[in-house]
Design an enzyme around this catalytic site. Structure first.
Site, PDB file in Angstrom:
ATOM      1  CB  ILE A  19      -0.939  -0.016   1.236  1.00 12.52           C
ATOM      2  CG1 ILE A  19      -1.970  -1.148   1.090  1.00 12.52           C
ATOM      3  CG2 ILE A  19      -1.612   1.331   1.437  1.00 12.52           C
ATOM      4  CD1 ILE A  19      -2.711  -1.505   2.381  1.00 12.52           C
ATOM      5  CE1 TYR A 154      -2.268  -5.810  11.160  1.00  7.95           C
ATOM      6  CE2 TYR A 154      -4.664  -5.812  11.265  1.00  7.95           C
ATOM      7  CZ  TYR A 154      -3.499  -5.537  10.579  1.00  7.95           C
ATOM      8  OH  TYR A 154      -3.555  -4.964   9.330  1.00  7.95           O
ATOM      9  CE  LYS A 158      -3.017  -2.160  11.463  1.00  5.01           C
ATOM     10  NZ  LYS A 158      -2.127  -1.199  10.774  1.00  5.01           N
TER      11      LYS A 158
HETATM   12  P1  NAP Z   1       3.503  -4.731   3.092  1.00  2.00           P
HETATM   13  O1  NAP Z   1       3.362  -4.899   1.620  1.00  2.00           O
HETATM   14  O2  NAP Z   1       4.190  -5.790   3.868  1.00  2.00           O
HETATM   15  O3  NAP Z   1       4.185  -3.308   3.346  1.00  2.00           O
HETATM   16  C1  NAP Z   1       4.532  -2.895   4.648  1.00  2.00           C
HETATM   17  C2  NAP Z   1       5.973  -2.425   4.643  1.00  2.00           C
HETATM   18  O4  NAP Z   1       6.297  -1.978   5.987  1.00  2.00           O
HETATM   19  C3  NAP Z   1       6.951  -3.549   4.292  1.00  2.00           C
HETATM   20  O5  NAP Z   1       7.965  -3.082   3.452  1.00  2.00           O
HETATM   21  C4  NAP Z   1       7.485  -3.922   5.661  1.00  2.00           C
HETATM   22  O6  NAP Z   1       8.747  -4.577   5.632  1.00  2.00           O
HETATM   23  C5  NAP Z   1       7.564  -2.561   6.313  1.00  2.00           C
HETATM   24  N1  NAP Z   1       7.803  -2.610   7.749  1.00  2.00           N
HETATM   25  C6  NAP Z   1       7.600  -3.621   8.618  1.00  2.00           C
HETATM   26  N2  NAP Z   1       8.038  -3.302   9.836  1.00  2.00           N
HETATM   27  C7  NAP Z   1       8.542  -2.046   9.743  1.00  2.00           C
HETATM   28  C8  NAP Z   1       9.156  -1.171  10.664  1.00  2.00           C
HETATM   29  N3  NAP Z   1       9.388  -1.519  11.946  1.00  2.00           N
HETATM   30  N4  NAP Z   1       9.551   0.061  10.243  1.00  2.00           N
HETATM   31  C9  NAP Z   1       9.358   0.420   8.954  1.00  2.00           C
HETATM   32  N5  NAP Z   1       8.810  -0.379   8.027  1.00  2.00           N
HETATM   33  C10 NAP Z   1       8.402  -1.603   8.418  1.00  2.00           C
HETATM   34  O7  NAP Z   1       2.059  -4.577   3.783  1.00  2.00           O
HETATM   35  P2  NAP Z   1       0.745  -3.764   3.354  1.00  2.00           P
HETATM   36  O8  NAP Z   1      -0.330  -4.759   3.177  1.00  2.00           O
HETATM   37  O9  NAP Z   1       1.028  -2.760   2.310  1.00  2.00           O
HETATM   38  O10 NAP Z   1       0.434  -3.039   4.752  1.00  2.00           O
HETATM   39  C11 NAP Z   1       0.604  -1.649   4.974  1.00  2.00           C
HETATM   40  C12 NAP Z   1      -0.255  -1.255   6.163  1.00  2.00           C
HETATM   41  O11 NAP Z   1      -1.632  -1.497   5.871  1.00  2.00           O
HETATM   42  C13 NAP Z   1       0.046  -2.016   7.460  1.00  2.00           C
HETATM   43  O12 NAP Z   1      -0.025  -1.136   8.552  1.00  2.00           O
HETATM   44  C14 NAP Z   1      -1.085  -3.015   7.544  1.00  2.00           C
HETATM   45  O13 NAP Z   1      -1.373  -3.403   8.866  1.00  2.00           O
HETATM   46  C15 NAP Z   1      -2.219  -2.204   6.951  1.00  2.00           C
HETATM   47  N6  NAP Z   1      -3.318  -3.000   6.449  1.00  2.00           N
HETATM   48  C16 NAP Z   1      -3.141  -3.848   5.414  1.00  2.00           C
HETATM   49  C17 NAP Z   1      -4.210  -4.602   4.982  1.00  2.00           C
HETATM   50  C18 NAP Z   1      -4.056  -5.556   3.851  1.00  2.00           C
HETATM   51  O14 NAP Z   1      -4.975  -6.347   3.657  1.00  2.00           O
HETATM   52  N7  NAP Z   1      -2.991  -5.540   3.098  1.00  2.00           N
HETATM   53  C19 NAP Z   1      -5.462  -4.491   5.584  1.00  2.00           C
HETATM   54  C20 NAP Z   1      -5.607  -3.612   6.641  1.00  2.00           C
HETATM   55  C21 NAP Z   1      -4.551  -2.849   7.067  1.00  2.00           C
HETATM   56  P3  NAP Z   1       8.768  -6.200   5.819  1.00  2.00           P
HETATM   57  O15 NAP Z   1       8.091  -6.768   4.613  1.00  2.00           O
HETATM   58  O16 NAP Z   1      10.230  -6.517   5.905  1.00  2.00           O
HETATM   59  O17 NAP Z   1       8.018  -6.501   7.092  1.00  2.00           O
END
Ligand code: NAP
Length: 278
Positions: A19, A154, A158
């Site tokens: 995202i 989580y 959230k």
């Molecule tokens: P993603 O593709 O894994 O992107 C998240 C990024 O944050 C990754 O590069 C990850 O690295 C990095 N990260 C992890 N720990 C970190 C830290 N301590 N400091 C800085 N960066 C860090 O996930 P995404 O789905 O885009 O998620 C983004 C946000 O949306 C998150 O907060 C997630 O909870 C929220 N969200 C996602 C969904 C969904 O369905 N995708 C739904 C609801 C909410 P690593 O890969 O090495 O961990």
């Protein structure tokens, strides 16, 4: 059409993947400069090389306040201001039943998903209050507005992001600054691919799986769906919106999805009622 973020400067945590990366692309296409922070340095550096001169990458672990502060300072130093802060970085974190949740995993999950957001809010809001404008966007989840849709830590983190957003909106509103959060359902990103399939690269299969079980027929949620929401919250089009939690969830938190089969059953009853003149 004019670019919606022309001349604006945005900071995005977790900006190398999913995202965050989709939002960075969209913000740049709409005229913004972006400073991305992430722990995935190689991915982040390669990504900003692709995005061009209006993008910077800096290593940023959001559990460390000094990293988040430094990321925001880079935006101000390189581009002169900060208009948008997107507190997005995240992980799934501690999973499993409460009774077997290790305290260290609980702590790490809250460090990333809640403390990381707090640091972003804290340091961005200081600059924005002085500027007299700004939009702070933080990442919640459908697990932040209802129970049973995510693991305990989580869910707790959230929910806390929703509360912090509301309180921050009350504090910064008089300074012309807005604070909102986004609450997506499962979207096809590396995080979800890893959680569901054990392979963070298999976005195609994740899309298929999410489409099959979607409340909106055949339609999976994507990183771009959330990026579109972030773009709206970042732009002046949402200028009178603050303290809000914007769900991007195909209706899953409204109850309409669970209720859908029952509407079908109601129809004959209602037709009968109509015939009887009720
Ligand atoms: P993603 O593709 O894994 O992107 C998240 C990024 O944050 C990754 O590069 C990850 O690295 C990095 N990260 C992890 N720990 C970190 C830290 N301590 N400091 C800085 N960066 C860090 O996930 P995404 O789905 O885009 O998620 C983004 C946000 O949306 C998150 O907060 C997630 O909870 C929220 N969200 C996602 C969904 C969904 O369905 N995708 C739904 C609801 C909410 P690593 O890969 O090495 O961990």
């Amino acid at each position: 059409m004019d670019q919606r973020l022309a001349g604006r400067v945005a900071v995005i945590t977790g900006g190398a993947s999913g995202i965050g990366a989709a939002t960075a692309e969209k913000f740049i296409a709409q005229g913004a400069s972006v400073v991305l922070g992430d722990i995935q340095d190689d991915l982040g550096n390669a990504f900003v090389a692709k995005l061009g001169e209006k993008a910077r990458f800096q290593h940023c672990d959001v559990t460390k306040e000094e990293h988040v502060e430094a990321l925001i300072n880079t935006a101000v130093k390189e581009f002169g201001r900060i208009d948008v802060m997107f507190n997005n970085a995240g992980i799934v974190g501690a999973i499993g039943p409460m009774e077997s949740t290790p305290a260290a995993e609980w702590q790490l999950t809250l460090d990333i998903l809640l403390n990381g957001v707090f640091y972003g809010m804290k340091h961005a809001s200081g600059h924005m209050k002085k500027q007299g404008s700004g939009s702070i966007i933080s990442m919640s989840s459908v697990a932040g507005v209802t129970g049973g849709l995510g693991p305990h830590a989580y869910c707790a983190a959230k929910h806390a992001v929703v509360g912090l957003t509301r309180n921050l909106a009350a504090e910064v509103g008089p300074f012309g600054v807005r604070a909102n959060c986004i609450a997506p359902y499962s979207m096809a990103t590396p995080m979800v691919a890893d959680a569901y399939l054990g392979d963070h690269t298999d976005i195609d299969q994740t899309m298929k799986m999410l489409a099959d079980e979607s409340p909106l027929k055949g339609r999976a949620g994507t990183a771009e769906d959330v990026a579109n929401a972030a773009l709206w919250l970042a732009s002046d089009e949402s200028g009178y919106t603050s303290g809000m939690t914007l769900t991007i969830d195909a209706g899953i938190t409204t109850g309409s999805v669970a209720g859908a089969p029952r509407f079908a059953e109601y129809q004959p009853i209602m037709r009968e009622a109509g015939k009887a003149g009720l």
